[in-house]
Design a protein around this motif. Structure first.
Motif, mmCIF file in Angstrom:
data_model
loop_
_atom_site.group_PDB
_atom_site.id
_atom_site.type_symbol
_atom_site.label_atom_id
_atom_site.label_comp_id
_atom_site.label_asym_id
_atom_site.label_seq_id
_atom_site.Cartn_x
_atom_site.Cartn_y
_atom_site.Cartn_z
ATOM 1 N N ASN A 45 -6.026 4.590 7.267
ATOM 2 C CA ASN A 45 -5.846 5.453 6.094
ATOM 3 C C ASN A 45 -6.149 4.723 4.786
ATOM 4 N N ASN A 46 -7.172 3.889 4.836
ATOM 5 C CA ASN A 46 -7.636 3.107 3.680
ATOM 6 C C ASN A 46 -6.638 2.067 3.196
ATOM 7 N N ALA A 47 -5.947 1.431 4.161
ATOM 8 C CA ALA A 47 -5.305 0.153 3.832
ATOM 9 C C ALA A 47 -6.419 -0.820 3.469
ATOM 10 N N SER B 246 -10.652 9.517 5.481
ATOM 11 C CA SER B 246 -10.277 8.808 6.704
ATOM 12 C C SER B 246 -10.584 9.652 7.940
ATOM 13 N N SER C 143 -2.789 -4.474 0.708
ATOM 14 C CA SER C 143 -1.873 -3.336 0.643
ATOM 15 C C SER C 143 -0.447 -3.761 0.970
ATOM 16 N N SER D 53 -6.377 4.261 -2.326
ATOM 17 C CA SER D 53 -5.781 3.165 -1.563
ATOM 18 C C SER D 53 -4.558 3.665 -0.812
ATOM 19 N N TYR D 54 -4.295 3.048 0.339
ATOM 20 C CA TYR D 54 -3.137 3.434 1.145
ATOM 21 C C TYR D 54 -1.843 3.225 0.375
ATOM 22 N N THR E 154 0.374 -3.296 7.085
ATOM 23 C CA THR E 154 1.237 -2.338 6.381
ATOM 24 C C THR E 154 2.260 -1.705 7.317
#
Length: 720
Positions: free
Chosen positions: A535-537, A26, A409, A568-569, A347
């Motif tokens: 953050n990779n949601a 990220s 997510s 993954s988040y 999220t």
């Protein structure tokens, strides 16, 4: 007391997962794409927060002097609470001192590509300027004569639209978009064009049109022909000269098809605006359908745009016809149309995740939508679009596309399963609240700053308008009457009629005052934005691709794509809040995580469509959505996905099936790589076999076997 119960108590102090540290992938994306640097490469933004504060300050600068400080604080609050502007905005807003010739707009569509060499090359020049400014661009190529058609001016035959597309593809290949992104394009072609089979098969040729996404413009008539198993005519418009030269009887249905066409000038048209098209051949509709499905199964293209549905649902139905989309399909746009984007990270509104007490903060969500809507509207005033026609289109309609990211997510954090009834209801509510809060803000902005100019224009009622909207006739409108754009937009848009069913007073107010913009929402794929800022949601409306996988990224100076590990988040959050050992579970049996930790391949394709359908009801533009299926997914089941999408009333559909024989995707799972063998033929004729995840040294660099094979096959080795 169980560990889960203990963590639930701790949530009274830390209710959400906002403090999960950014993973290295990220940070890397922010550094390479969105971090502002001067011309010497020295960082201006020291942190990600600096980048967002730069954006907030610049957009507050659009406001009146006396309220700028107030809106700077409000915009900063929204950015800290889940508002995520699109990549062009983060990279370029407030950056004029360092890169003045860049745009804040992600999505554009070319002007109509007319059927002449001068017009084609002119549009290619405009495309180069658009790509250089950092915008993606889409085109319709149905307007170009089919391969082999006679060209009077040269006495030769045309090479057809696919050959001209190669020119646009080459232009995109050499133009590096601003902010570190490579150019992105979409090409559409009508399902009735004589070269449709060549278009369908284009990606089967190694290295061809790799800077294009391809989509077919599918009509209701074609889908009915597939259902009835009838013949489907392929045809192209006639000129008067051609009809006389070839002695064509315009009343002969075996030779001439009268149909709607994006261009009428120079062709034979009747009083209803239909164009006479010469039928070159006919093909069984199901045969054509099977060709589309086979290509999509093997190569994930062409995509599927239900163009009748797009135009029927268009808010600007009274003043534009759409035949193309931006490069990822979430923005159907008219000639020179454009749209700026932003997403809300869902999220950020989940408190007490992974527990029975998990909930979504609807009140804060609505507040963020309202502030973010104003932010995006301000972006329209500093768009930086390179062409005058694009700037005029933006100023007249002020389109923007707010969507969301992290749906998959958030569903997992709420302990639901993506695609089940509960998650579909949640998707419907998230999308409905986005719409209602957005249009209410648009109304207030119209009262404060004025409506989009097109909504203050007056339009003459035509017979075609009454045919498309018979309710206008029932309301007393007649041909020749004059009516304000805001009334046509608010009362007679098929989409706005859905809003009226929930809040009729809002629609009445919009009809009286207008709205600040004509379009408010779309859901983009949000790939690098999700990975970096969020953050990779999960991307956009998607579930997470996997909970641990590899991302193939372009790295300047490398000869192939680089494989980077990402998580993954929701897995990172679960590890931080519930079980510190959870990261190792991502590479082990799935049952070691709660059963709601599912990912893209765990979801039935029909469930993908159901989620998209729930959102599309309330999204006024379109949705970029991919139904992922396993490599071994049966073809007979696969080809039903698109028919189901049509039956559900979607505007489009795209699928992805990992096929190592065809190409290497951006996102790849370790098990797919380890299960795939690649063969390399050396200079002496010997053959080396390597697993996809094996590292190999070649030409002074280390590469994964899969990425090296793909780069050599596709012809991009060493060109980054």
């Amino acid at each position: 007391m169980t560990l889960l119960a203990l963590k639930a108590i701790q949530f009274e102090q830390t209710e959400n997962a906002d403090n999960v540290p950014l993973q290295s992938a990220s940070k890397d994306i922010w550094e390479s794409k969105y971090r502002l640097k001067d011309r010497h490469g020295v960082a201006v933004d020291q942190t990600l927060d600096d980048s967002l504060i730069r954006v907030a300050r610049a957009l507050a600068g659009v406001e009146r002097t006396e309220v700028r400080d107030y809106w700077f604080k409000r915009f900063s609050w929204a950015l800290a609470n889940g508002a995520v502007p699109a990549g062009r905005i983060i990279a370029n807003v407030g950056a004029a001192q360092h890169k003045a010739a860049t745009s804040t707009v992600n999505c554009t569509v070319s002007g109509t590509v007319s059927d002449s060499m001068g017009a084609i090359l002119g549009k290619n020049y405009e495309a180069g300027l658009t790509l250089k400014a950092g915008c993606g661009i889409g085109y319709e190529f149905s307007t170009l004569r089919p391969k082999g058609a006679f060209v009077h001016g040269t006495g030769a035959k045309t090479p057809g639209p696919l050959s001209f597309m190669d020119i646009f593809d080459s232009t995109c290949a050499v133009v590096t978009s601003a902010g570190g992104s490579r150019g992105a394009q979409m090409a559409t072609l009508d399902i009735g064009h004589p070269d449709v089979m060549e278009f369908i098969r284009a990606k089967r040729e190694d290295g061809r049109l790799r800077h294009f996404n391809l989509s077919l413009l599918i009509t209701d008539k074609f889908m009915q022909a597939v259902k009835a198993d009838t013949e489907w005519p392929l045809a192209f418009p006639l000129t008067y000269k051609e009809s006389l030269r070839d002695n064509i009887d315009l009343a002969d249905p075996q030779r001439v098809l009268w149909r709607e066409w994006p261009v009428t000038q120079g062709y034979i048209a009747n009083d209803e605006g239909l164009v006479a098209c010469r039928i070159s051949t006919a093909i069984r509709a199901r045969e054509l359908w099977d060709s589309i499905m086979n290509s999509t199964y093997d190569f994930a293209e062409p995509g599927f745009i239900l163009i009748d549905k797009v135009n029927e649902q268009n808010n600007n139905w009274f003043c534009e016809t759409i035949r193309a989309t931006n490069s990822c399909g979430e923005q159907p746009l008219p000639a020179y149309g454009n749209c700026l984007l932003g997403s809300i990270n869902l999220t950020r509104f989940v408190s007490r995740p992974f527990t029975d007490c998990a909930r979504f903060d609807w009140e804060r969500y609505r507040e963020v939508i309202g502030v973010f809507t104003r932010m995006l509207d301000n972006v329209a005033d500093i768009s930086g679009l390179p062409l005058e026609q694009q700037r005029q289109e933006m100023a007249r309609k002020r389109r923007h596309g707010m969507g969301y990211l992290g749906l998959g997510s958030a569903i997992t954090m709420l302990t639901m399963k993506y695609g089940d009834a509960q998650s579909i209801a949640f998707t419907d509510q998230v999308s409905r609240e986005l719409a209602l809060a957005g249009w209410r803000t648009g109304l207030e902005l119209a009262k404060e700053k004025g409506a989009a100019p097109v909504l203050d224009e007056t339009f003459i009622v035509t017979a075609e308008m009454l045919r498309k909207r018979p309710e206008m006739k029932a309301d007393g409108y007649k041909t020749g009457n004059r009516v304000a754009g805001r009334i046509l937009h608010a009362r007679y848009s098929r989409y706005m009629q859905k809003i009226a069913a929930i809040d009729p007073q809002l629609i009445e107010d919009l009809a009286e005052y207008g709205c600040r913009f004509t379009h408010h929402s779309s859901i983009a794929p949000t790939g690098t934005i999700s990975l970096s800022v969020a953050n990779n949601a999960s991307n956009g409306i998607e579930p997470s691709f996997a909970h641990h996988y590899s991302r193939n990224i372009i790295r300047q100076g490398r000869k192939t794509k680089e494989k980077v590990d990402v998580y993954s988040y929701e897995l990172l959050a679960y590890r931080k809040l519930i079980n510190p050992l959870a990261l190792q579970f991502a590479q082990g049996p799935q049952q070691q995580l709660p059963d709601y930790f599912i990912c893209a391949e765990d979801i039935h394709p029909q469930q993908h469509v159901d989620i998209q359908s729930a959102a599309q009801t309330w999204i006024d533009s379109a949705i970029s959505k991919t139904a992922n299926v396993p490599t071994d997914y049966p073809y007979e089941q696969f080809k039903d996905i698109y028919r189901y999408a049509y039956e559900q009333g979607l505007k489009g559909c795209t699928t992805f099936r990992f096929n190592p024989e065809a190409f290497q995707g951006v996102l790849v799972k370790e098990q797919d790589l380890s299960a795939t063998t690649y063969q390399f033929t050396l200079a002496d004729g010997s053959v080396v076999e390597l697993k996809g995840n094996e590292e190999v040294e070649y030409d002074g660099e280390l590469h994964t076997a899969a990425n090296l094979f793909d780069a050599l096959k596709e012809g991009y080795y060493g060109k980054f």
